[in-house]
Design a protein around this motif. Structure first.
Motif, PDB file in Angstrom:
ATOM      1  N   LEU A  45       5.626   4.991  -9.847  1.00 27.46           N
ATOM      2  CA  LEU A  45       4.932   4.145 -10.810  1.00 27.46           C
ATOM      3  C   LEU A  45       4.916   2.688 -10.345  1.00 27.46           C
ATOM      4  N   GLY A  46       6.088   2.161 -10.019  1.00 28.55           N
ATOM      5  CA  GLY A  46       6.167   0.774  -9.568  1.00 28.55           C
ATOM      6  C   GLY A  46       5.385   0.545  -8.296  1.00 28.55           C
ATOM      7  N   HIS A  47       5.525   1.465  -7.361  1.00 27.89           N
ATOM      8  CA  HIS A  47       4.814   1.337  -6.087  1.00 27.89           C
ATOM      9  C   HIS A  47       3.303   1.432  -6.297  1.00 27.89           C
ATOM     10  N   GLY A  48       2.897   2.354  -7.159  1.00 31.46           N
ATOM     11  CA  GLY A  48       1.471   2.537  -7.422  1.00 31.46           C
ATOM     12  C   GLY A  48       0.836   1.314  -8.063  1.00 31.46           C
ATOM     13  N   ILE A  49       1.518   0.723  -9.028  1.00 30.49           N
ATOM     14  CA  ILE A  49       0.982  -0.476  -9.678  1.00 30.49           C
ATOM     15  C   ILE A  49       0.874  -1.607  -8.670  1.00 30.49           C
ATOM     16  N   ALA A  50       1.915  -1.801  -7.890  1.00 28.54           N
ATOM     17  CA  ALA A  50       1.884  -2.884  -6.900  1.00 28.54           C
ATOM     18  C   ALA A  50       0.776  -2.674  -5.877  1.00 28.54           C
ATOM     19  N   THR A  51       0.617  -1.462  -5.419  1.00 28.25           N
ATOM     20  CA  THR A  51      -0.426  -1.176  -4.437  1.00 28.25           C
ATOM     21  C   THR A  51      -1.811  -1.397  -5.041  1.00 28.25           C
ATOM     22  N   ALA A  52      -1.992  -0.965  -6.286  1.00 27.51           N
ATOM     23  CA  ALA A  52      -3.279  -1.150  -6.954  1.00 27.51           C
ATOM     24  C   ALA A  52      -3.586  -2.627  -7.187  1.00 27.51           C
ATOM     25  N   CYS A  53      -2.564  -3.448  -7.305  1.00 32.32           N
ATOM     26  CA  CYS A  53      -2.745  -4.876  -7.606  1.00 32.32           C
ATOM     27  C   CYS A  53      -2.588  -5.766  -6.384  1.00 32.32           C
ATOM     28  N   GLU A  54      -2.590  -5.184  -5.222  1.00 27.71           N
ATOM     29  CA  GLU A  54      -2.367  -5.973  -4.006  1.00 27.71           C
ATOM     30  C   GLU A  54      -3.364  -7.119  -3.873  1.00 27.71           C
ATOM     31  N   THR A  55      -4.613  -6.896  -4.234  1.00 31.54           N
ATOM     32  CA  THR A  55      -5.606  -7.967  -4.135  1.00 31.54           C
ATOM     33  C   THR A  55      -5.743  -8.765  -5.431  1.00 31.54           C
ATOM     34  N   ALA A  56      -5.065  -8.337  -6.481  1.00 35.40           N
ATOM     35  CA  ALA A  56      -5.096  -9.049  -7.767  1.00 35.40           C
ATOM     36  C   ALA A  56      -3.701  -9.006  -8.403  1.00 35.40           C
ATOM     37  N   PRO A  57      -2.708  -9.668  -7.791  1.00 34.19           N
ATOM     38  CA  PRO A  57      -1.331  -9.569  -8.281  1.00 34.19           C
ATOM     39  C   PRO A  57      -1.123 -10.057  -9.709  1.00 34.19           C
ATOM     40  N   ASP A  58      -2.010 -10.919 -10.207  1.00 32.87           N
ATOM     41  CA  ASP A  58      -1.866 -11.407 -11.573  1.00 32.87           C
ATOM     42  C   ASP A  58      -2.122 -10.318 -12.618  1.00 32.87           C
ATOM     43  N   VAL A  59      -2.729  -9.208 -12.209  1.00 36.46           N
ATOM     44  CA  VAL A  59      -2.995  -8.081 -13.110  1.00 36.46           C
ATOM     45  C   VAL A  59      -1.760  -7.190 -13.269  1.00 36.46           C
ATOM     46  N   ALA A  60      -0.837  -7.254 -12.332  1.00 39.94           N
ATOM     47  CA  ALA A  60       0.324  -6.353 -12.308  1.00 39.94           C
ATOM     48  C   ALA A  60       1.146  -6.377 -13.606  1.00 39.94           C
ATOM     49  N   PRO A  61       1.484  -7.526 -14.171  1.00 37.57           N
ATOM     50  CA  PRO A  61       2.280  -7.495 -15.409  1.00 37.57           C
ATOM     51  C   PRO A  61       1.605  -6.733 -16.547  1.00 37.57           C
ATOM     52  N   ARG A  62       0.295  -6.894 -16.687  1.00 37.16           N
ATOM     53  CA  ARG A  62      -0.419  -6.186 -17.754  1.00 37.16           C
ATOM     54  C   ARG A  62      -0.413  -4.688 -17.506  1.00 37.16           C
ATOM     55  N   LEU A  63      -0.697  -4.288 -16.266  1.00 39.52           N
ATOM     56  CA  LEU A  63      -0.677  -2.850 -15.956  1.00 39.52           C
ATOM     57  C   LEU A  63       0.715  -2.268 -16.130  1.00 39.52           C
ATOM     58  N   LEU A  64       1.735  -3.025 -15.747  1.00 35.55           N
ATOM     59  CA  LEU A  64       3.099  -2.550 -15.912  1.00 35.55           C
ATOM     60  C   LEU A  64       3.428  -2.380 -17.392  1.00 35.55           C
ATOM     61  N   SER A  65       2.971  -3.294 -18.216  1.00 40.77           N
ATOM     62  CA  SER A  65       3.188  -3.189 -19.658  1.00 40.77           C
ATOM     63  C   SER A  65       2.549  -1.919 -20.221  1.00 40.77           C
ATOM     64  N   VAL A  66       1.333  -1.633 -19.785  1.00 40.91           N
ATOM     65  CA  VAL A  66       0.643  -0.418 -20.213  1.00 40.91           C
ATOM     66  C   VAL A  66       1.425   0.812 -19.755  1.00 40.91           C
ATOM     67  N   ALA A  67       1.875   0.797 -18.508  1.00 45.77           N
ATOM     68  CA  ALA A  67       2.616   1.937 -17.960  1.00 45.77           C
ATOM     69  C   ALA A  67       3.942   2.143 -18.683  1.00 45.77           C
ATOM     70  N   VAL A  68       4.653   1.067 -18.972  1.00 43.55           N
ATOM     71  CA  VAL A  68       5.940   1.177 -19.664  1.00 43.55           C
ATOM     72  C   VAL A  68       5.738   1.791 -21.046  1.00 43.55           C
ATOM     73  N   ASN A  69       4.660   1.405 -21.724  1.00 47.61           N
ATOM     74  CA  ASN A  69       4.379   2.027 -23.030  1.00 47.61           C
ATOM     75  C   ASN A  69       4.142   3.521 -22.880  1.00 47.61           C
TER      76      ASN A  69
END
Length: 181
Positions: A150-174
């Protein structure tokens, strides 16, 4: 290891990490020794060859990330610890993704170091996941490696847009929370 030898070892690891980030796994070992303010003999006493140094750098990064999990498990509530470690994991992958890929591609995937690092990360994830599951805070069907993916996937998906990572992580944690029926 004596204190001065330990400091040299740690300095070499950090300087190698920087050199590998800048120049890849073929960074000159003499340059790494110079950066670490040690002689080539000191570098080779600790690391008899380039592969040993590459593995040591990779292992040090994984040990640090795994160590964070245990520290968080001891100092925070289960869900807060799990969320913080996922944030730390995403930040690590975002900041050192190219270095990790370079180091992993230079290592034998069946090596003792690679196997040890995989086990270390799985155990660290379990140290956070198990208490959260026992407290009923996350789904019972999750496995430790799911957190790593999960963590690796979010980071990889956000490699070109790192500012999106916290929001995606929040969605994933829920999505980790148990389904309410």
């Amino acid at each position: 290891m004596r204190a001065d030898a330990r400091r040299n070892y740690e300095r070499i690891i950090e300087c190698a990490r920087q050199a590998f980030t800048e120049h890849g796994p073929d960074a000159p070992l003499d340059d790494i020794a110079r950066r670490a303010c040690v002689g080539a003999g000191t570098l080779y006493r600790h690391f008899p060859n380039r592969d040993a140094l590459i593995e040591a750098v990779y292992r040090a990064r994984i040990e640090h990330l795994a160590g964070l999990a245990y520290e968080l498990a001891e100092t925070m509530e289960p869900m807060a610890a799990l969320e913080q470690w996922l944030r730390d994991q995403v930040a690590y992958v975002l900041s050192e993704h190219s270095l990790a890929l370079t180091l992993k591609s230079s290592m034998d995937q069946t090596s003792e170091t690679f196997t040890m690092c995989r086990t270390m990360m799985t155990d660290a994830a379990a140290a956070l996941l198990t208490p959260a599951q026992q407290a009923g805070l996350v789904r019972a069907d999750l496995e430790p490696h799911d957190l790593i993916r999960l963590g690796h996937g979010i980071a990889t998906a956000c490699e070109t847009a790192p500012d999106v990572a916290p929001r995606l992580l929040s969605v994933a944690v829920n999505g980790l929370r148990p389904v309410q029926e």
